[in-house]
Motif scaffolding. Structure first.
Motif: not given
Length: 749
Positions: A205-219
């Motif tokens: 979010v923006g340049n600093s707040q990380r909300i997902l780290s090394d995540a994988s999305l499978t749909l």
């Protein structure tokens, strides 16, 4: 000049993100105006750049850096304007001609004179211009903020020039953005997988707040995913990133995200839904223009002799037009364009729009109804990936029931953020839990299955962690005792190696738990609150309520349901005394205290104050520490209670209101949509608190789960009549579907 946003931040290190985005959007708007025959004549680039320069300097920018940046931008824009003006003199205004899309795309790829604006010039369609991506609400907020700064700096109020983008970000913006995300010509997708698989990505979010780290999305295509997690973990941010293809979704997969309400205008509701399918709209326009050109050619043939070069040229153009027309008609047949109007009508009917209201202009509807319209437009488009963010927040029980039923047979992939358990139980085939910067998958699970499975996982993780910690302590105790004992040193070394080889386990993450509690009221003699033969209408000819009899006591647990606009909120206001009945009477015990939670409860808050300050003014007599402790019991802990409430999330503002209701020590709670914006932990706490409350409850809610948990009576409003339903809330839902089925609304699609 490859990145305008970066250069703005270098010139103005402290610039707000909103201001930076607005500046980039404004420059983009100027750049695109140079390509328009009419707008380019009216364009005064030095004046526009001067305005942006003053804005950036007033926002804290270094004067020399900003002026240098502005000079570079002005030179680039002036050069582009001159080139376009020269081109217009030679070719004339070509914006209305039917061009070959492949030629336009080639021209777009060759045009690199504004590289830093490349995010908005890759719309591959004839006659469309990509408008700024600046969010209108943020844009207005940025304008107001900068105006205040400028006024403060100059000691006088400086009238801030309103953005030229605001009024232009309406239907054209939707069309352009739709075509940017879902280009009409992406090649044949036959045989291509429509599964989404994105490995190892970070999301900020923006340049600093990380909300997902090394995540994988499978749909998996055709599955319906419920995305759940606490408020503030970034669920909506993930949806927005997908909707803008900031994550690597294959281009042949169409995407649509229901994010904001539809802008009202003179277009009818039904037509606005039909227009939402921009592909169909563009194909129909192209078909109409092609047929018109074919007719023109037939007329032109009469002016020339057969066999002449002009006739041959017209024949070649006509052949090409017929070939293009055949392709357009094939595409229209593929998307079943002829059935579109009927499909749009029954989607709208299911979401509460009557046959008459479908013909009314969209500008006549309130924000809540426009949100429904946005939802109807998305369902009509049937994208390969449909993204929904809290879709039931603006719906009543009948419409939420219809939506769940509709999505159960949706042919493509759905990713929905929702805290409505009943809705997720009916819709979701899988659950994705977003937490701790990761995504956990619960395949083949509805919400209840996910919740139970997750609880078991947490218990197992807790046991494993506690067992390992006990084992570690046992090994460490032996090592500490015998490390320097010659007879036991070998055994001590062996245990040291065992300790080093043990996997490092983290303590299981426990979600925040809230414990709401409404104080027990004193007893009152009956009757407490009665509506006797009450009728009400804002005019005598159209009554919203007709001859209502309702008795609310300390043991009442009443859920009031029905379609939006049928008078539920009006009934609450009559019971509160805010509205006077047209006929009949309302009796209240003279000692009765009522706690009222309004649907638009935020309007009651002074958002410029902290929760502690607001409570101390509304209910004086306690210390700040007592107010903080009270707010803490409703999940407003630590510094949250001292922040301006403008900075709190929707769920946190709701909890402030619940905390304030308690300070009145009410006998009866009257609540209008109390579950909106609440996360799962907050809903659990609210449900428990209401079940334990010793006073009476009457609530309007679309959340079937909380109705099941709290209420033992269902009253429904229909056609001005309010009466007790002879059954449970599940029976009422069955009744709604049977009524819709008999009206021909619910059907397979």
């Amino acid at each position: 000049m490859s990145n305008l946003g970066l250069q703005i931040r270098q010139a103005v290190p402290s610039v707000d993100t909103i201001v930076a985005d607005y500046t980039v959007g404004y420059v983009q708007h100027i750049a695109e105006s140079t390509e328009d025959a009419v707008l380019s004549q009216q364009l005064d680039i030095p004046k526009e750049i001067k305005f942006l320069t003053e804005m950036l300097i007033s926002a804290g920018g270094d004067q020399k850096r900003v002026q240098k940046l502005s000079a570079n931008v002005q030179a680039t824009l002036t050069d582009k304007l001159n080139k376009n003006m020269s081109k217009l003199k030679v070719e004339g205004d070509t914006s209305q001609r039917l061009l070959d899309p492949s030629i336009l795309r080639a021209q777009q790829r060759d045009d690199t004179s504004l590289a830093f604006l490349n995010s908005a010039v890759d719309v591959e369609h004839v006659g469309r211009r990509m408008e700024s991506k600046v969010d209108t609400k943020k844009l207005k907020k940025a304008e107001a903020k900068i105006a205040r700064k400028m006024a403060k700096k100059k000691d006088t109020y400086v009238k801030y020039e309103a953005s030229k983008l605001i009024e232009e970000r309406k239907k054209d913006d939707y069309d352009s953005f739709f075509l940017k995300v879902n280009p009409l010509d992406v090649g044949d997708s036959t045989g291509k997988s429509k599964d989404v698989k994105i490995d190892s990505f970070d999301l900020f979010v923006g340049n600093s707040q990380r909300i997902l780290s090394d995540a994988s999305l499978t749909l998996a295509f055709g599955h319906r995913y419920g995305l759940v997690g606490q408020n503030g973990v970034g669920k909506s941010t993930l949806l927005r990133a997908l909707s803008r293809r900031q994550l690597d979704v294959p281009k042949h997969i169409t995407i649509l995200y229901v994010e904001q309400e539809y802008y009202g205008d003179d277009t009818s509701v039904l037509q606005s839904v039909l227009d939402a399918d921009v592909w169909r709209k563009q194909l129909l326009t192209e078909q109409k223009e092609t047929n018109h050109r074919i007719e023109e050619i037939e007329g032109l043939r009469k002016e020339f002799e057969e066999g002449s070069p002009e006739i041959k040229k017209l024949d070649a153009e006509q052949d090409e037009l017929y070939e293009n027309l055949e392709k357009v008609q094939e595409r229209l047949a593929d998307i079943e364009s002829d059935k579109a109007e009927g499909r749009a009508a029954y989607i709208l009917h299911g979401l509460g729009f009557s046959e008459e209201s479908q013909q009314r202009p969209t500008k006549e509807f309130s924000g809540g109804w426009r949100m429904r319209l946005s939802l109807a437009r998305a369902l009509f488009c049937q994208p390969d990936l449909l993204l929904l963010d809290e879709p039931t927040n603006m719906l009543d029980v009948p419409s939420a029931t219809y939506l769940a039923h509709y999505l159960q047979t949706y042919p493509s992939t759905v990713l929905v953020v929702s805290h409505d358990r009943e809705f997720l139980n009916e819709v979701a085939t899988d659950i994705i839990h977003q937490h701790s910067e990761r995504l956990d998958y619960y395949r083949g699970s509805d919400f209840d299955t996910f919740y139970a499975t997750r609880e078991e996982r947490l218990k197992t993780q807790k046991r494993e962690y506690e067992n390992q910690m006990a084992y570690r302590e046992h090994l460490q105790a032996f090592i500490d005792k015998f490390r320097y004992n010659a007879a036991k040193s070998r055994e001590a070394q062996s245990r040291i190696k065992k300790l080093e080889k043990l996997p490092v386990l983290s303590p299981p993450e426990a979600e925040r738990q809230y414990t709401f509690r409404f104080p027990d009221p004193e007893k009152l003699s009956t009757p407490i609150l009665q509506l006797l033969d009450v009728s009400f209408g804002y005019n005598s000819k159209e009554l919203l309520l007709k001859h209502v009899d309702l008795d609310i006591g300390l043991h009442s647990r009443i859920a009031l349901v029905g379609a939006n606009g049928c008078g539920k909120t009006t009934l609450l206001k009559v019971a509160l005394g805010e509205l006077t009945p047209t006929e009949g009477s309302v009796y209240k015990n003279h000692n009765l205290r009522i706690g009222y939670f309004a649907q638009h409860h935020v309007d009651a808050l002074d958002l410029s104050q902290s929760a502690v300050s607001w409570l101390s003014k509304k209910y004086p007599g306690k210390s700040d520490e007592e107010y903080r402790k009270h707010l803490g019991s409703f999940g407003i802990t630590g510094s949250l209670s001292l922040k301006k409430m403008d900075l709190l999330s929707g769920g946190q503002k709701s909890r402030v209101i619940f905390a304030s209701l308690c300070l009145n020590n009410p006998h009866i709670l009257i609540m209008d949509e109390p579950t909106n914006h609440m996360d799962t932990a907050g809903l659990d706490a609210l449900s428990t608190a209401l079940k334990n409350f010793k006073g009476g409850i009457m609530m309007v809610s679309h959340d079937v789960h909380i109705i099941k948990e709290v209420c033992d009576e269902v009253w429904f409003s229909e056609g001005g009549v309010v009466k007790k339903f002879p059954g449970t809330i599940d029976d009422y839902k069955d009744y709604i579907l049977s009524e819709a089925d008999s009206a021909g609304v619910v059907k397979q699609h």
